[in-house]
Design a protein around this motif. Structure first.
Motif, PDB file in Angstrom:
ATOM      1  N   ASN A 137     -10.459  19.649  13.616  1.00 17.68           N
ATOM      2  CA  ASN A 137      -9.303  19.964  12.789  1.00 17.68           C
ATOM      3  C   ASN A 137      -8.053  20.005  13.671  1.00 17.68           C
ATOM      4  N   GLU A 138      -6.896  20.162  13.062  1.00 24.00           N
ATOM      5  CA  GLU A 138      -5.645  20.086  13.821  1.00 24.00           C
ATOM      6  C   GLU A 138      -5.497  21.208  14.847  1.00 24.00           C
ATOM      7  N   LYS A 139      -6.020  22.379  14.565  1.00 19.03           N
ATOM      8  CA  LYS A 139      -5.933  23.478  15.532  1.00 19.03           C
ATOM      9  C   LYS A 139      -6.751  23.166  16.778  1.00 19.03           C
ATOM     10  N   GLU A 140      -7.937  22.616  16.575  1.00 22.62           N
ATOM     11  CA  GLU A 140      -8.803  22.266  17.701  1.00 22.62           C
ATOM     12  C   GLU A 140      -8.180  21.158  18.545  1.00 22.62           C
ATOM     13  N   ARG A 143       2.260  13.148  12.338  1.00 27.07           N
ATOM     14  CA  ARG A 143       1.711  12.572  11.107  1.00 27.07           C
ATOM     15  C   ARG A 143       2.823  12.195  10.144  1.00 27.07           C
ATOM     16  N   PHE A 144       3.791  13.066   9.991  1.00 27.14           N
ATOM     17  CA  PHE A 144       4.916  12.822   9.091  1.00 27.14           C
ATOM     18  C   PHE A 144       5.700  11.583   9.511  1.00 27.14           C
ATOM     19  N   LYS A 145       5.888  11.419  10.825  1.00 26.03           N
ATOM     20  CA  LYS A 145       6.662  10.292  11.362  1.00 26.03           C
ATOM     21  C   LYS A 145       5.829   9.019  11.505  1.00 26.03           C
ATOM     22  N   GLY A 146       4.515   9.133  11.329  1.00 27.84           N
ATOM     23  CA  GLY A 146       3.647   7.969  11.453  1.00 27.84           C
ATOM     24  C   GLY A 146       3.404   7.540  12.887  1.00 27.84           C
ATOM     25  N   VAL A 147       3.430   8.505  13.796  1.00 29.03           N
ATOM     26  CA  VAL A 147       3.174   8.222  15.210  1.00 29.03           C
ATOM     27  C   VAL A 147       2.028   9.101  15.690  1.00 29.03           C
ATOM     28  N   GLY A 148       1.588   8.871  16.916  1.00 28.18           N
ATOM     29  CA  GLY A 148       0.578   9.745  17.504  1.00 28.18           C
ATOM     30  C   GLY A 148      -0.834   9.360  17.141  1.00 28.18           C
ATOM     31  N   PRO A 183      -4.461   8.771  15.473  1.00 23.11           N
ATOM     32  CA  PRO A 183      -4.989   8.419  14.155  1.00 23.11           C
ATOM     33  C   PRO A 183      -5.722   9.621  13.556  1.00 23.11           C
ATOM     34  N   TYR A 184      -5.695   9.723  12.252  1.00 20.64           N
ATOM     35  CA  TYR A 184      -6.354  10.853  11.582  1.00 20.64           C
ATOM     36  C   TYR A 184      -6.902  10.418  10.244  1.00 20.64           C
ATOM     37  N   VAL A 185      -7.720  11.271   9.671  1.00 19.74           N
ATOM     38  CA  VAL A 185      -8.282  11.066   8.340  1.00 19.74           C
ATOM     39  C   VAL A 185      -7.864  12.245   7.488  1.00 19.74           C
ATOM     40  N   LYS A 186      -7.426  11.963   6.284  1.00 17.30           N
ATOM     41  CA  LYS A 186      -7.072  13.030   5.362  1.00 17.30           C
ATOM     42  C   LYS A 186      -7.995  12.950   4.163  1.00 17.30           C
ATOM     43  N   TYR A 187      -8.637  14.055   3.876  1.00 16.79           N
ATOM     44  CA  TYR A 187      -9.538  14.155   2.733  1.00 16.79           C
ATOM     45  C   TYR A 187      -9.113  15.378   1.943  1.00 16.79           C
ATOM     46  N   GLY A 188      -8.478  15.146   0.811  1.00 13.60           N
ATOM     47  CA  GLY A 188      -7.896  16.270   0.080  1.00 13.60           C
ATOM     48  C   GLY A 188      -6.783  16.873   0.916  1.00 13.60           C
ATOM     49  N   LYS A 189      -6.870  18.160   1.162  1.00 15.34           N
ATOM     50  CA  LYS A 189      -5.880  18.832   2.011  1.00 15.34           C
ATOM     51  C   LYS A 189      -6.304  18.904   3.467  1.00 15.34           C
ATOM     52  N   SER A 190      -7.533  18.508   3.747  1.00 11.40           N
ATOM     53  CA  SER A 190      -8.059  18.591   5.107  1.00 11.40           C
ATOM     54  C   SER A 190      -7.627  17.390   5.939  1.00 11.40           C
ATOM     55  N   ALA A 192     -13.563  10.214  19.144  1.00  6.87           N
ATOM     56  CA  ALA A 192     -13.481   8.857  19.692  1.00  6.87           C
ATOM     57  C   ALA A 192     -12.045   8.344  19.641  1.00  6.87           C
ATOM     58  N   ASP A 193     -11.338   8.601  18.539  1.00  7.19           N
ATOM     59  CA  ASP A 193      -9.941   8.180  18.417  1.00  7.19           C
ATOM     60  C   ASP A 193      -9.040   8.940  19.385  1.00  7.19           C
TER      61      ASP A 193
END
Length: 71
Positions: free
Chosen positions: A16-19, A35-40, A42-49, A55-56
């Motif tokens: 998660n983002e805290k980890e 995430r807001f700026k579209g940089v940094g 890669p992530y996955v969003k599932y619902g609010k998570s 690996a990424d």
């Protein structure tokens, strides 16, 4: 399993983002701004998570590596 590294059947580990913030030494706010700026990372969003693959994270940090070689 909130707050712990999660595994799925594909063998990936998801944080998660805290980890991730603790792992790479940035604030949760910085990750959110990226995430807001579209940089940094890669992530996955599932619902609010929001989850980041270990690996990424490794691949992204490796791509940012600066090597200084002396001749």
């Amino acid at each position: 399993m909130h707050g712990q590294c999660q595994n799925n059947n594909l063998g990936y580990q998801w944080l998660n983002e805290k980890e991730v913030a603790i792992l790479i030494g940035v604030s949760v706010y910085t990750l959110r701004q990226h995430r807001f700026k579209g940089v940094g990372l890669p992530y996955v969003k599932y619902g609010k998570s929001v989850r980041y693959s270990t690996a990424d994270i490794t691949a992204y940090l490796e791509s940012m590596k600066i090597n200084h070689y002396r001749s």
